[in-house]
Design an enzyme around this catalytic site. Structure first.
Site, mmCIF file in Angstrom:
data_model
loop_
_atom_site.group_PDB
_atom_site.id
_atom_site.type_symbol
_atom_site.label_atom_id
_atom_site.label_comp_id
_atom_site.label_asym_id
_atom_site.label_seq_id
_atom_site.Cartn_x
_atom_site.Cartn_y
_atom_site.Cartn_z
ATOM 1 N N THR A 195 0.826 -1.224 0.000
ATOM 2 C CA THR A 195 0.000 0.000 0.000
ATOM 3 C C THR A 195 0.855 1.266 0.000
ATOM 4 O OG1 THR A 195 -0.218 0.040 2.418
ATOM 5 C CG2 THR A 195 -1.914 -1.160 1.164
ATOM 6 N N LEU A 240 -3.316 5.562 0.241
ATOM 7 C CA LEU A 240 -4.730 5.193 0.413
ATOM 8 C C LEU A 240 -4.804 3.685 0.653
ATOM 9 C CD1 LEU A 240 -6.023 7.457 -2.472
ATOM 10 C CD2 LEU A 240 -6.075 7.951 -0.011
ATOM 11 N N HIS A 241 -4.214 3.274 1.793
ATOM 12 C CA HIS A 241 -4.054 1.854 2.113
ATOM 13 C C HIS A 241 -5.351 1.069 1.858
ATOM 14 C CE1 HIS A 241 -0.450 3.123 4.364
ATOM 15 N NE2 HIS A 241 -1.192 4.007 4.985
ATOM 16 N N ASP A 242 -6.446 1.568 2.428
ATOM 17 C CA ASP A 242 -7.703 0.808 2.420
ATOM 18 C C ASP A 242 -8.318 0.740 1.027
ATOM 19 O OD1 ASP A 242 -8.652 2.191 5.644
ATOM 20 O OD2 ASP A 242 -7.382 0.478 5.131
#
Ligand code: RIB
Ligand code: CA
Length: 309
Positions: A195, A240-242
């Site tokens: 990520t 924007l990991h998620d």
């Protein structure tokens, strides 16, 4: 046929992007959103989830209250320095009023969704894994209704919390170990290793803001998170990991995974919350599909395209 999905989340700026992304993607049939403590306390993450579902124009999707703390040991560390005191970069009040709260506790909403499903349900977990661990413990009879967990969490090389842990796992290591080492439900894990490589730059954020009213709100929510990244990493990017993890739920195998059994350090020492590949023959669980590579530009372009109004 869209994939039925439950989204478990701790909004959270990157959760906000992921939630709108999921609700906007025709490949998914979002059946429930469940809130957990995490980036900020549940007193913020829950109304944030309600507001974000309203922002996405999806009042049909139920939102329920989940865990306010970890399973075993208190973990008081939050991530307000990144996500703001309200969890949405100080902009929560600019979002629409939230959709009504579903009266069921999160785990019971999850269970009802699983009971009613005629297809396997993907559970996308983008916060601490407390709700998912409780679901497995309270309703083992429903595990076979879950197609897979897609989890944002963990890190194989250095973390973003404590000595070397990643925030979601560190927030509840016992819950993470429970979910990552069980044999009933396949797990795809999307760690920081990937990520952080998918961090979006200034042009990407500008495109989001220009893409329409929803993107403009999300870009405003991102602003403080972006400033925190610039201050901490010295680069004008936002991870924007998620949203990267949700892309795997939306387009299976868009992320390239490597199978490896994992365990989570659950002691109270400096390694607490670290995810460890377990090469032992008697590893506690089956291999987890760990996403370590992707066509980063393609992933970011797809996220951007889906967020345009
Ligand atoms: O470490 C990143 C993860 O922790 C993301 O899910 C972010 O929202 C925070 O919950
Ligand atoms: Ca999150």
């Amino acid at each position: 046929m869209p994939t039925p999905l439950i989204l478990d989340t701790d909004p959270g700026v990157d959760d906000a992007v992921a939630l709108v992304l999921a609700l906007r993607s025709p490949e998914l049939d979002v059946r429930a959103v469940t809130a957990t403590f995490g980036n900020v306390g549940l007193e913020h993450t829950l109304p944030n989830a309600q507001r974000l579902v309203a922002l996405a124009g999806r009042p049909d999707v139920p939102v329920a209250r989940g865990a306010a703390r970890p399973l075993v040991h208190p973990q008081l560390e939050r991530a307000a320095r990144w996500h703001g005191a309200d969890g949405l970069g100080g902009r929560a009040g600019t979002l629409p009023d939230g959709v009504p709260l579903d009266p069921r506790p999160a785990v019971e909403l999850m269970a009802d969704v699983l009971r009613a499903a005629t297809e396997p349900v993907t559970i996308a977990a983008i916060g601490p894994l407390t709700n998912c661990a409780v679901l497995l413990a309270a309703h083992p009879e429903l595990a076979d209704r879950v197609g897979r967990f897609v989890i944002m969490g963990g890190s194989l090389r250095g973390g973003n919390t404590a000595a070397a842990a990643e925030f979601n796992v560190y927030a509840d290591p016992e819950a993470a170990h429970r979910v990552l080492t069980q044999p009933e439900v396949p797990v795809t894990l999307v760690p920081l290793d990937l990520t952080l490589r998918c961090a979006a730059g200034a042009d990407w954020v500008a495109g989001l803001a220009a893409g329409g009213p929803t993107g403009a709100v999300l870009a405003d929510v991102i602003a403080a998170y972006r400033a925190a990244f610039r201050e901490h990493y010295g680069r004008d990017v936002v991870a924007l990991h998620d949203a990267v993890a949700l892309m795997e739920a939306i387009r299976p195998d868009i992320l390239h995974t490597t199978p490896m059994p994992l365990l989570v350090a659950c002691d109270l020492g400096p390694a607490r919350g670290v995810v460890v590949p377990d090469g032992q023959p008697d590893a506690p669980g089956p291999p987890v599909a760990v996403a370590l590579d992707a066509d980063v530009e393609a992933v970011l372009a797809d996220i951007a395209a889906r967020l345009k109004d």
